[in-house]
Design an enzyme around this catalytic site. Structure first.
Site: not given
Ligand code: F6R
Length: 610
Positions: A2, A27, A73, A99-100, A483, A487, A490, A506, A605
């Protein structure tokens, strides 16, 4: 999680709020709204993205010079008109954005319903607006009513509140959710993050937990919860809005992938002198004395940041010979971890606001541990609360899927482990020089990989019909494969799973059949033969294999269907290079499937809720 904005001044508030919300859409983007004061409070909100709000606003002709806005969000209740913020009380004289998460909202809601309050949404936020209305009955001022309401709330909140009866002020309160106050001339602002303010001012206050800001046109007053005035320094933002624009790229994600050579150059120029045998991490206060007492390192983070932390863990063990563990923040805090003054914690985070990581940091500090925060956002809560900060210096990252911040997190892990290794005498001058020179080559090597973009794009397009994909690697390659798989999940919405290469047989190998797709990561030379054997096992069962390998590896060509080569480098640094093709591969799969790359479904984000 948010985005909230607020404006008070002489200009029309609506366009300022909408512009601000546009920069905060990363956000959350399932509904949005604004409330504007003009003798009464007008409210416009809508389900959907900000462009839907703009369309709705088009017909509303809302006028007024004070207002608040929100992009959501969803946590409590689906994305809908009624659940969108701002929320108002039944008398329609108070509007609030939040927000929260309010943890005790069910009890509060029941209590308020019993008192006759009518709820129109399923949100936890609506509870606050009714709670303020109820508190007004027993308090003298609007501020007191907000404070009384806040004292009843458990959970996290950044609030922006306006009232018809208090027409000259926006009141903002913060507990465990970020809130920045923008200081203008004859006008002031609130926002969840700096980009929303940059068009108007570079002077900001970061609100701390349990602080209140009272914004008037001409002044900003900061108070604690007992109404004592709080004095703090104005923070001057130095970076530019350009950093938050797309600069001709189709998506922020692609722009941020391409920014990596420059980011690496900037970061390394600040930290490494090509003739020196020391790393320049002056802002890090850790020294030999402190390290003498450290008997364990916890690296704590979430998501992508936790994969960087995983790399940090391996390096600290291998290079600095300190016992290190990586813990996912959301698990760590409930594990009853053994933390004391001999513990070093390193939290890794792009935003510096992730709720679980922040909770782990606070837990560690309470138990006497020394905490280093490797974070990107300057002035973020983690940066302020940790004992030591290493800024990632990646610039603003707008795409929800992290790319350049991840690379910068890896560099932070390299630098911290080299610094600790040097302080403990585990890395000699010759080893250091080898590492230093390899680090300095990274930007050019990334450019070399980016020059193969078209080749990687074609490879991605060739696999657009895959239903799932397996990623395997060993050691640091396993961390990279985590990672790579994330990606794909996501932004391409495909099932992608990562396994340590030796683990396949396994269990997971039962899933391999004709046409399964597997990405094998072969950055670690000393483990290469072993991973190649595992690749052969899946090849024999019909899988189609893409390998990411170091230039010069001819062996892999004979086994994999396709190979993406990256320049060879020091073994510690390969994780960064093998990840660049993974980023491009996921990006082009997502584009090929027609997904909204920068704003993937269900994600936000900055995850400021548990
Ligand atoms: C994936 C991504 C998330 C963040 C995670 C932690 O691409 O960006 O998995 O890495 O939400 O966020 P931060 O780094 O802001 O603590």
């Amino acid at each position: 999680m948010c985005g909230i904005v607020g404006y008070i001044g002489d200009r029309e508030a609506t366009p300022i709020l909408v512009e601000g919300l546009k920069t905060l859409e990363y956000r959350g983007y399932d509904s949005a709204g604004v409330a504007i004061y003009n003798d009464k409070i007008d409210l416009v909100k809508t389900k959907g993205r900000l462009k839907d709000l703009v369309k709705t606003l088009g017909d509303s002709n809302m006028k007024g010079t004070m207002g608040i806005g929100h992009t959501r969000w969803a946590t409590h209740g689906e994305p809908s008109y009624l659940n969108a913020h701002p929320h108002m009380n039944s008398d329609v004289d108070i509007a609030l954005v939040h927000n929260g998460i309010i943890e005790n909202y069910i009890e509060l809601r029941e209590e308020l319903i019993e008192k006759g309050y009518k709820f129109v949404s399923e949100t936890d936020t609506e509870t606050i607006v009714h709670l303020i209305t109820e508190s007004e009955k027993t308090t003298d001022t609007f501020l007191d009513a907000i404070l009384a309401a806040a004292s009843r709330i458990d959970g996290s909140y950044a609030l922006g509140v306006i009232s018809h009866k208090n027409p000259d002020e926006i009141i903002a309160v913060r507990k465990e959710s970020p809130l920045v106050i923008g200081i203008g001339e004859g006008e002031n602002f609130i926002a969840s993050d700096i980009p929303a303010l940059l068009k108007h001012t570079r002077n900001v206050y970061f609100l701390e937990d349990n602080e209140i800001a009272i914004l008037r046109k001409e002044s900003v007053k900061l108070l604690d919860m007992d109404k004592n005035e709080v004095k703090k320094e104005i923070f001057r933002v130095t970076w530019d809005m350009d950093a938050a624009e797309k600069a001709g790229f189709n998506h922020f994600m692609l722009k941020e992938i391409h920014e990596q050579p420059r980011v690496m150059r900037d970061v390394l120029a600040q930290r490494i002198d090509e003739t020196s045998t020391e790393i320049k991490l002056d802002q890090l206060k850790i020294d030999k004395e402190l390290l003498k007492r450290v008997n364990k390192v916890y690296l704590v983070a979430c998501g992508t940041a936790s994969y960087a932390a995983e790399v940090g863990k391996e390096l600290l063990q291998k290079v600095a010979r300190i016992p290190a563990v990586m813990e996912t923040a959301s698990e760590f805090r409930y594990k009853d971890p053994i933390i004391d003054e001999n513990t070093l914690m390193i939290v890794v985070s792009q935003s510096g606001e992730t709720a679980d990581t922040l909770a782990a940091l606070r837990m560690a500090k309470k138990s006497g541990a020394y905490v280093i925060a490797a974070v990107n956002v300057v002035g973020s809560t983690m940066a302020r609360e940790a004992d030591d900060v290493l800024y990632l210096c990646a610039g603003p990252e707008i795409a929800v899927a992290s790319t350049k911040a991840y690379s910068a997190q890896l560099v932070a892990m390299y630098l911290i482990s080299i610094k600790i290794g040097r302080l403990l005498g585990k890395i000699n001058d010759t080893e250091f020089i080898e590492l230093r020179d390899a680090l300095l080559k990274l930007p050019t090597q990334i450019e070399k990989i980016l020059a193969r973009e078209e080749e990687i794009k074609m490879l991605a397009y060739k696999h657009l019909d895959m239903k799932n994909i397996f990623y395997i690697g060993r050691g640091l390659d396993y961390a990279a494969s985590l990672e790579g798989a994330l990606k794909i999940k996501e932004i391409a919405y495909l099932h992608a799973e990562s396994y340590p290469a030796g683990e396949l047989k396994h269990g997971p190998i039962a899933l391999i059949e004709n046409g399964s797709v597997l990405m094998g990561i072969l950055g670690q030379e000393y483990l290469m033969e072993k991973t190649i054997s595992n690749i052969k096992e899946v090849k024999a069962r019909g899988a189609e294999v893409i390998a990411i390998a170091l230039e010069g590896n001819e062996k892999v060509k004979k086994i994999a269907d396709d190979v993406i080569y990256v320049p060879a480098t020091h073994w510690m640094l390969t994780t960064l290079l093998v990840n660049i093709p993974q980023q491009l591969f996921a990006y082009y799969i997502a584009c090929g499937l027609g997904h909204d790359v920068d704003k993937p479904r269900n994600l936000a984000k900055s995850v400021t809720v548990e």
